[in-house]
Design a protein around this motif. Sequence first.
Motif, PDB file in Angstrom:
ATOM      1  N   ASP A 103       1.029  -1.807  -0.059  1.00  0.00           N
ATOM      2  CA  ASP A 103       0.256  -0.243   0.190  1.00  0.00           C
ATOM      3  C   ASP A 103       0.579   0.906  -0.077  1.00  0.00           C
ATOM      4  O   ASP A 103       2.022   0.749   0.077  1.00  0.00           O
ATOM      5  CB  ASP A 103      -1.167  -0.066   0.996  1.00  0.00           C
ATOM      6  CG  ASP A 103      -2.018  -1.183   1.217  1.00  0.00           C
ATOM      7  OD1 ASP A 103      -2.369  -1.285   0.271  1.00  0.00           O
ATOM      8  OD2 ASP A 103      -2.379  -1.778   1.676  1.00  0.00           O
ATOM      9  N   LYS A 104       0.460   2.193  -0.731  1.00  0.00           N
ATOM     10  CA  LYS A 104       1.192   3.401  -0.565  1.00  0.00           C
ATOM     11  C   LYS A 104       0.936   4.339   0.962  1.00  0.00           C
ATOM     12  O   LYS A 104       2.017   4.824   1.284  1.00  0.00           O
ATOM     13  CB  LYS A 104       1.171   4.546  -1.272  1.00  0.00           C
ATOM     14  CG  LYS A 104       0.376   4.103  -3.042  1.00  0.00           C
ATOM     15  CD  LYS A 104       0.685   5.560  -4.264  1.00  0.00           C
ATOM     16  CE  LYS A 104       0.081   4.503  -5.032  1.00  0.00           C
ATOM     17  NZ  LYS A 104       1.365   3.484  -5.828  1.00  0.00           N
ATOM     18  N   ARG A 105       0.258   4.094   1.701  1.00  0.00           N
ATOM     19  CA  ARG A 105      -0.090   4.604   2.879  1.00  0.00           C
ATOM     20  C   ARG A 105      -0.939   3.582   3.667  1.00  0.00           C
ATOM     21  O   ARG A 105      -1.596   2.863   3.022  1.00  0.00           O
ATOM     22  CB  ARG A 105       0.065   5.884   2.823  1.00  0.00           C
ATOM     23  CG  ARG A 105      -1.661   6.377   2.262  1.00  0.00           C
ATOM     24  CD  ARG A 105      -1.458   7.746   3.042  1.00  0.00           C
ATOM     25  NE  ARG A 105      -2.868   7.488   2.251  1.00  0.00           N
ATOM     26  CZ  ARG A 105      -4.553   8.193   3.354  1.00  0.00           C
ATOM     27  NH1 ARG A 105      -3.938   7.731   4.966  1.00  0.00           N
ATOM     28  NH2 ARG A 105      -5.351   8.275   3.234  1.00  0.00           N
ATOM     29  N   ASP A 110      -1.486   8.724   9.874  1.00  0.00           N
ATOM     30  CA  ASP A 110      -2.003  10.194  10.048  1.00  0.00           C
ATOM     31  C   ASP A 110      -1.457  11.504   9.740  1.00  0.00           C
ATOM     32  O   ASP A 110       0.201  10.799  10.660  1.00  0.00           O
ATOM     33  CB  ASP A 110      -1.831  10.715  12.139  1.00  0.00           C
ATOM     34  CG  ASP A 110      -2.442  12.243  12.336  1.00  0.00           C
ATOM     35  OD1 ASP A 110      -2.590  12.921  11.429  1.00  0.00           O
ATOM     36  OD2 ASP A 110      -2.253  12.626  13.758  1.00  0.00           O
ATOM     37  N   VAL A 111      -1.127  11.758   9.114  1.00  0.00           N
ATOM     38  CA  VAL A 111      -0.518  12.801   7.846  1.00  0.00           C
ATOM     39  C   VAL A 111      -0.242  13.345   8.437  1.00  0.00           C
ATOM     40  O   VAL A 111       1.320  13.789   8.130  1.00  0.00           O
ATOM     41  CB  VAL A 111      -0.677  12.883   6.290  1.00  0.00           C
ATOM     42  CG1 VAL A 111      -0.446  13.164   5.659  1.00  0.00           C
ATOM     43  CG2 VAL A 111      -1.879  11.400   5.792  1.00  0.00           C
ATOM     44  N   LEU A 112      -1.050  14.378   9.607  1.00  0.00           N
ATOM     45  CA  LEU A 112       0.277  15.827   9.821  1.00  0.00           C
ATOM     46  C   LEU A 112       0.996  15.032  11.020  1.00  0.00           C
ATOM     47  O   LEU A 112       1.932  15.957  11.039  1.00  0.00           O
ATOM     48  CB  LEU A 112      -1.349  16.485  10.469  1.00  0.00           C
ATOM     49  CG  LEU A 112      -2.749  17.198   9.813  1.00  0.00           C
ATOM     50  CD1 LEU A 112      -3.583  17.185  10.809  1.00  0.00           C
ATOM     51  CD2 LEU A 112      -1.367  17.691   8.920  1.00  0.00           C
ATOM     52  N   ALA A 113       0.680  14.065  11.678  1.00  0.00           N
ATOM     53  CA  ALA A 113       2.127  13.696  12.600  1.00  0.00           C
ATOM     54  C   ALA A 113       3.291  12.955  11.986  1.00  0.00           C
ATOM     55  O   ALA A 113       4.014  13.468  12.242  1.00  0.00           O
ATOM     56  CB  ALA A 113       1.410  12.095  13.467  1.00  0.00           C
ATOM     57  N   GLN A 114       2.900  12.312  11.095  1.00  0.00           N
ATOM     58  CA  GLN A 114       4.246  12.122   9.656  1.00  0.00           C
ATOM     59  C   GLN A 114       4.765  13.611   9.513  1.00  0.00           C
ATOM     60  O   GLN A 114       6.101  13.128   9.502  1.00  0.00           O
ATOM     61  CB  GLN A 114       3.161  11.151   8.916  1.00  0.00           C
ATOM     62  CG  GLN A 114       3.345   9.304   9.469  1.00  0.00           C
ATOM     63  CD  GLN A 114       2.913   8.925   8.219  1.00  0.00           C
ATOM     64  OE1 GLN A 114       3.069   9.375   7.180  1.00  0.00           O
ATOM     65  NE2 GLN A 114       3.003   7.437   8.609  1.00  0.00           N
ATOM     66  N   ASP A 115       4.150  14.405   9.208  1.00  0.00           N
ATOM     67  CA  ASP A 115       4.701  15.551   8.592  1.00  0.00           C
ATOM     68  C   ASP A 115       5.646  15.784   9.634  1.00  0.00           C
ATOM     69  O   ASP A 115       7.202  16.958   9.107  1.00  0.00           O
ATOM     70  CB  ASP A 115       4.079  16.276   7.768  1.00  0.00           C
ATOM     71  CG  ASP A 115       3.104  15.962   6.915  1.00  0.00           C
ATOM     72  OD1 ASP A 115       4.017  14.946   6.666  1.00  0.00           O
ATOM     73  OD2 ASP A 115       1.924  16.455   6.210  1.00  0.00           O
ATOM     74  N   GLU A 116       5.474  16.499  10.820  1.00  0.00           N
ATOM     75  CA  GLU A 116       5.609  16.822  12.263  1.00  0.00           C
ATOM     76  C   GLU A 116       6.633  15.880  12.565  1.00  0.00           C
ATOM     77  O   GLU A 116       7.692  16.895  12.651  1.00  0.00           O
ATOM     78  CB  GLU A 116       4.642  16.931  13.082  1.00  0.00           C
ATOM     79  CG  GLU A 116       3.465  18.462  13.122  1.00  0.00           C
ATOM     80  CD  GLU A 116       3.466  18.063  13.893  1.00  0.00           C
ATOM     81  OE1 GLU A 116       3.148  17.664  14.915  1.00  0.00           O
ATOM     82  OE2 GLU A 116       1.860  18.563  14.360  1.00  0.00           O
TER      83      GLU A 116
END
Length: 116
Positions: A103-105, A110-116
């Motif tokens: 899978d791609k993700r 949680d996309v926001l937590a990964q960006d931080e």
Amino acid sequence: MKRTATATGVSVGWARQLRMGLIRSGGIRATAKPTRGGRRRENLSREEEVAFLASFIEKASAGGILIGSEIKQALDARLKRKTSLAATYNLLHRHGWRKLAPDKRHPKADVLAQDE
């Protein structure tokens, strides 16, 4: 004939054909007669397929990623003619392989937590 067809659950015409076949064979079913089934339009025999896939098995066991189009190109080269991609996937399916794609993700990521 109508009662026989009703008792056996077939049509009158089919009951008549079964009866005539039994009379022609003398009441004995011909077991040596070839029946439908099998691999009538095979590209390679089972043994040849196993030998063909051996190099790909080595690559997969070493953690490599197998791509269907690469296997198709190798199969085309082996057969010296073009085959469909479906024929390649059918070949893999016959030998217990299945399509696995990462899978791609993660669906719960949680996309926001990964960006931080």
